[in-house]
Scaffold this active site. Structure first.
Site, short mmCIF file in Angstrom:
data_model
loop_
_atom_site.label_atom_id
_atom_site.label_comp_id
_atom_site.label_asym_id
_atom_site.label_seq_id
_atom_site.Cartn_x
_atom_site.Cartn_y
_atom_site.Cartn_z
N HIS A 141 28.51 -0.39 0.40
CA HIS A 141 27.04 -0.34 1.52
C HIS A 141 25.97 -1.72 1.95
O HIS A 141 25.02 -0.90 1.10
CB HIS A 141 26.27 0.35 0.94
N HIS A 215 22.30 6.48 7.03
CA HIS A 215 23.35 6.83 5.48
C HIS A 215 22.35 8.50 5.95
O HIS A 215 22.47 8.93 4.34
CB HIS A 215 23.28 6.88 5.08
N GLU A 350 29.15 9.33 8.09
CA GLU A 350 28.60 8.67 9.18
C GLU A 350 29.46 7.20 9.40
O GLU A 350 30.84 7.23 9.26
CB GLU A 350 28.74 7.13 6.95
C1 GLA Z 1 28.79 6.64 0.95
C2 GLA Z 1 30.21 6.99 -0.05
C3 GLA Z 1 30.08 8.10 -1.28
C4 GLA Z 1 28.94 7.60 -1.85
C5 GLA Z 1 27.79 7.57 -0.95
C6 GLA Z 1 25.93 7.58 -1.35
O1 GLA Z 1 28.87 8.22 1.52
O2 GLA Z 1 31.39 7.19 0.83
O3 GLA Z 1 30.82 7.68 -1.93
O4 GLA Z 1 28.77 6.46 -2.47
O5 GLA Z 1 27.65 6.93 0.60
O6 GLA Z 1 26.32 8.62 -2.71
#
Ligand code: GLA
Length: 386
Positions: A141, A215, A350
């Site tokens: 991210h 997110h 997402e």
């Molecule tokens: C995304 C990732 C997960 C996790 C979340 C945040 O969805 O794919 O593995 O890191 O973000 O907790």
């Protein structure tokens, strides 16, 4: 014809022209889109930035709250079968918990690169870049100080048809290791048919990689102490991306048919989540990218919560969607409806390009060059099924 009747006809015609013009002007300016945005004080970060909250309201009374820290959606209401609008996105109860880490990425805008980059490294035009390693060996991210931790400039858009916010953030060349100065603009629009539309744009001054997403964690029950295992999910995707132990796609695009990953026909999220399946073990549940069928802006997923009757449909022009079943929620924080943020009390859809695309030439490219414009759109649309 008498003079008085001619005068009356002329008067009528003048009034009509004036009336028509007035109507045309009204449809051009949409004054109500600005009236439906309230701005209030939200909190102050440790750096001294004063954070504001922008509340968008539509004609049905649906509300979306956004802060200029991380472009975070702190609240979003949706109707149930009795017409009751309740908050359906997870979040903290105290502003400082968003400012000091937000390790769950609650409600945040994610960039420059949503999802993972293997070994926090990639090569672009013969140059290797090392980006922030914040998830085991990988970058997740956009790095620890990704866009979810940044101060975004927010302006309500004056001439929009529906309440719209324009968010901008300029990321310096080299920020978190990524090349190029990247100017990002995101629009949040709340329409009168209870949809939140998110449009992303970005431009760079050097070749770089970009993968922006949102997110928000949803729990359509409106009660954040309940798990989302009873929500019925449908994903219009015949294939998904299997991953390795560190959640990097292996490169295979695997058919979902006959596996727990088959959501082509709606089923409760909890139905197969504990199946004896290597991919579910690696993800600690669902934490994978599906490849929605088709291309362009299309409906890719639908979630239905039988008890409340709430439905959320997701439309996007992105080639992928990460369905994450809240496997890292760990009960450390209080929720907005009391209790703690326990395991699987929220899910994310997402929309994005595939994880690790900068290292996987067979995936759709995430490269952005100077002179090009990154553009993408996602819609979360709420309704009820009785
Ligand atoms: C995304 C990732 C997960 C996790 C979340 C945040 O969805 O794919 O593995 O890191 O973000 O907790």
């Amino acid at each position: 014809m008498k003079k008085t009747s001619i005068n009356l006809i002329i008067l009528f015609a003048v009034l009509c022209i004036f009336g028509c013009n007035k109507k045309e002007n009204q449809s051009k300016t949409h004054p109500t889109s600005m009236e439906n945005i309230q701005i209030s004080e939200y909190g102050v970060t440790s750096k001294g930035d004063s954070i504001k909250k922008f509340t968008l309201t539509n004609k049905n009374g649906m509300k979306v709250e956004v802060i200029n820290f991380g472009g975070i959606i702190t609240s979003l209401t949706a109707p149930d079968k009795n017409g009751k609008y309740e908050d359906v996105v997870l979040g903290f109860t105290r502003p400082e918990d968003y400012f000091n880490g937000n390790s769950y990425y609650f409600g945040a805008l994610i960039g420059r690169y949503g999802n993972r980059i293997a070994n926090a490294k990639f090569t672009l035009e013969d140059k290797t870049y090392e980006v922030d390693k914040n998830d085991g060996p990988n970058s997740l991210h956009g790095g620890k100080e990704g866009f979810h931790t940044k101060f975004w400039n927010i302006e309500p858009v004056k001439d929009a048809k529906f309440p719209t916010l324009k968010l901008t953030y300029t990321s310096a060349d080299g920020e978190e290791g990524f090349p190029g100065k990247l100017t990002t603009t995101v629009f949040y629009t709340l329409t009168d048919d209870d949809a939140l539309e998110i449009s992303y744009e970005a431009e760079t001054d050097k070749p770089t990689v970009v993968n922006l997403t949102q997110h928000s964690y949803f729990n359509l029950s409106g009660n954040f102490t309940k798990t989302i295992l009873d929500h019925e999910l449908q994903i219009n995707a015949d294939k998904f991306l299997p991953v390795n132990e560190t959640l990097i796609p292996t490169g295979e695009q695997k058919a979902v048919k006959g596996s727990p990953f088959d959501f082509t026909v709606s089923k409760p999220i909890g139905k197969d989540i504990n199946a004896d399946d290597d991919q579910l073990k690696k993800g600690k549940g669902y934490d994978h990218n599906w490849i929605p069928n088709g291309s362009g802006l299309r409906s890719i997923a639908k979630v239905y919560h039988p008890e409340s009757g709430r439905v959320m449909e997701v439309l996007t022009d992105e080639p992928g969607v990460q369905f994450y079943s809240g496997n890292f929620l760990d009960g450390k924080f209080e929720t907005k409806t009391g209790g703690k943020n326990e395991l699987r009390t929220g899910f994310c859809l997402e929309t994005q390009h595939f994880p690790d695309s900068p290292n996987q030439p067979s995936f759709p490219s995430t490269e952005l060059k100077p002179g090009q414009k990154y553009q993408s759109k996602t819609i979360y649309k709420f309704s009820v099924k009785k």
